[in-house]
Design a protein around this motif. Structure first.
Motif, mmCIF file in Angstrom:
data_model
loop_
_atom_site.group_PDB
_atom_site.id
_atom_site.type_symbol
_atom_site.label_atom_id
_atom_site.label_comp_id
_atom_site.label_asym_id
_atom_site.label_seq_id
_atom_site.Cartn_x
_atom_site.Cartn_y
_atom_site.Cartn_z
ATOM 1 N N ARG A 62 -10.855 4.285 -7.872
ATOM 2 C CA ARG A 62 -12.312 4.374 -7.965
ATOM 3 C C ARG A 62 -12.752 3.588 -9.191
ATOM 4 N N ARG A 63 -14.048 3.411 -9.320
ATOM 5 C CA ARG A 63 -14.585 2.787 -10.524
ATOM 6 C C ARG A 63 -15.283 3.859 -11.332
ATOM 7 N N GLY A 64 -14.910 3.970 -12.562
ATOM 8 C CA GLY A 64 -15.536 4.910 -13.475
ATOM 9 C C GLY A 64 -15.907 4.199 -14.756
ATOM 10 N N GLU A 65 -17.181 4.133 -15.056
ATOM 11 C CA GLU A 65 -17.671 3.444 -16.245
ATOM 12 C C GLU A 65 -17.188 1.999 -16.285
ATOM 13 N N GLY A 66 -17.172 1.374 -15.094
ATOM 14 C CA GLY A 66 -16.858 -0.052 -15.007
ATOM 15 C C GLY A 66 -15.382 -0.409 -15.000
ATOM 16 N N VAL A 67 -14.496 0.584 -15.024
ATOM 17 C CA VAL A 67 -13.058 0.289 -15.024
ATOM 18 C C VAL A 67 -12.374 1.070 -13.900
ATOM 19 N N PRO A 68 -11.208 0.597 -13.459
ATOM 20 C CA PRO A 68 -10.497 1.327 -12.406
ATOM 21 C C PRO A 68 -10.020 2.695 -12.895
ATOM 22 N N VAL A 69 -10.214 3.690 -12.047
ATOM 23 C CA VAL A 69 -9.686 5.030 -12.273
ATOM 24 C C VAL A 69 -8.715 5.284 -11.122
ATOM 25 N N VAL A 70 -7.430 5.453 -11.449
ATOM 26 C CA VAL A 70 -6.385 5.534 -10.433
ATOM 27 C C VAL A 70 -5.825 6.943 -10.359
ATOM 28 N N THR A 71 -5.729 7.449 -9.135
ATOM 29 C CA THR A 71 -5.114 8.749 -8.876
ATOM 30 C C THR A 71 -3.935 8.521 -7.945
ATOM 31 N N GLU A 72 -2.814 9.141 -8.240
ATOM 32 C CA GLU A 72 -1.631 8.987 -7.396
ATOM 33 C C GLU A 72 -1.807 9.742 -6.093
ATOM 34 N N GLY A 73 -1.235 9.200 -5.030
ATOM 35 C CA GLY A 73 -1.191 9.905 -3.752
ATOM 36 C C GLY A 73 -2.268 9.477 -2.794
ATOM 37 N N PRO A 74 -2.047 9.757 -1.515
ATOM 38 C CA PRO A 74 -3.022 9.369 -0.488
ATOM 39 C C PRO A 74 -4.279 10.220 -0.565
ATOM 40 N N TYR A 75 -5.326 9.724 0.077
ATOM 41 C CA TYR A 75 -6.620 10.396 0.076
ATOM 42 C C TYR A 75 -6.564 11.710 0.830
ATOM 43 N N LEU A 76 -5.953 11.686 2.000
ATOM 44 C CA LEU A 76 -5.890 12.880 2.826
ATOM 45 C C LEU A 76 -4.537 13.561 2.688
ATOM 46 N N GLU A 77 -4.538 14.861 2.650
ATOM 47 C CA GLU A 77 -3.295 15.621 2.649
ATOM 48 C C GLU A 77 -2.900 15.854 4.102
ATOM 49 N N THR A 78 -2.091 14.966 4.626
ATOM 50 C CA THR A 78 -1.678 15.064 6.020
ATOM 51 C C THR A 78 -0.167 14.944 6.123
ATOM 52 N N LYS A 79 0.376 15.397 7.245
ATOM 53 C CA LYS A 79 1.801 15.262 7.475
ATOM 54 C C LYS A 79 2.143 13.843 7.900
ATOM 55 N N GLU A 80 1.216 13.179 8.576
ATOM 56 C CA GLU A 80 1.445 11.819 9.027
ATOM 57 C C GLU A 80 0.494 10.876 8.308
ATOM 58 N N TYR A 81 0.896 9.626 8.215
ATOM 59 C CA TYR A 81 0.114 8.605 7.532
ATOM 60 C C TYR A 81 0.289 7.295 8.293
ATOM 61 N N ILE A 82 -0.549 6.318 8.014
ATOM 62 C CA ILE A 82 -0.409 5.012 8.642
ATOM 63 C C ILE A 82 0.875 4.399 8.096
ATOM 64 N N ALA A 83 1.814 4.152 8.986
ATOM 65 C CA ALA A 83 3.111 3.603 8.583
ATOM 66 C C ALA A 83 3.122 2.083 8.691
ATOM 67 N N SER A 84 2.444 1.560 9.704
ATOM 68 C CA SER A 84 2.365 0.114 9.861
ATOM 69 C C SER A 84 1.176 -0.224 10.742
ATOM 70 N N PHE A 85 0.787 -1.494 10.692
ATOM 71 C CA PHE A 85 -0.299 -1.929 11.555
ATOM 72 C C PHE A 85 -0.130 -3.405 11.877
ATOM 73 N N CYS A 86 -0.685 -3.777 13.011
ATOM 74 C CA CYS A 86 -0.689 -5.166 13.455
ATOM 75 C C CYS A 86 -2.137 -5.611 13.614
ATOM 76 N N LEU A 87 -2.391 -6.847 13.285
ATOM 77 C CA LEU A 87 -3.697 -7.443 13.500
ATOM 78 C C LEU A 87 -3.579 -8.353 14.722
ATOM 79 N N LEU A 88 -4.364 -8.051 15.750
ATOM 80 C CA LEU A 88 -4.304 -8.774 17.020
ATOM 81 C C LEU A 88 -5.575 -9.576 17.243
ATOM 82 N N ASP A 89 -5.452 -10.659 17.979
ATOM 83 C CA ASP A 89 -6.585 -11.475 18.405
ATOM 84 C C ASP A 89 -6.411 -11.678 19.907
#
Length: 124
Positions: A62-89
């Motif tokens: 996030r940005r706090g007072e104009g500088v990055p504020v970093v928190t460890e860990g994913p946003y959602l507390e879930t058992k599964e997460y995005i493991a990979s993705f493909c970009l298709l056309d």
């Protein structure tokens, strides 16, 4: 080839899911994914395939007072997460669905397919 609509095909995972795959099964799984990547890169429909680090490596920024504020860990507390993705056309939604269904993992896990609504090209 005329560019079509772009889609993101996402695969979800979890450490428990990966741990359940026997070590001897990984080489074949990787080979199948590489064959898929090659096939659709050659057709021009796969723009990129990306595997993500384990969720433990995710960070929230996030940005706090104009500088990055970093928190460890994913946003959602879930058992599964995005493991990979493909970009298709693809020229149609049906073609994107067919490619997503051709992903090796689609034999056992669903692939989440999202149309890309807006794009900001990297080159003007």
């Amino acid at each position: 080839r005329t560019p079509g609509m772009k889609y993101v095909a996402m695969i979800y995972g979890s450490q428990a899911k990966w741990d359940a795959i026997p070590a001897e099964a990984w080489p074949e799984a990787i080979a199948r994914q590489k064959a898929f990547n090659t096939k659709y890169r050659q057709s021009g429909e796969l723009l990129g395939a990306y595997g993500l680090a384990d969720a433990a490596a995710a960070q929230l920024v996030r940005r706090g007072e104009g500088v990055p504020v970093v928190t460890e860990g994913p946003y959602l507390e879930t058992k599964e997460y995005i493991a990979s993705f493909c970009l298709l056309d693809c020229h149609s939604l049906q073609r994107a669905q067919a490619i997503a269904a051709d992903m090796p993992i689609a034999d056992t896990e669903p692939v989440e397919l999202w149309p890309i609504l807006h794009e900001s090209p990297t080159q003007a």
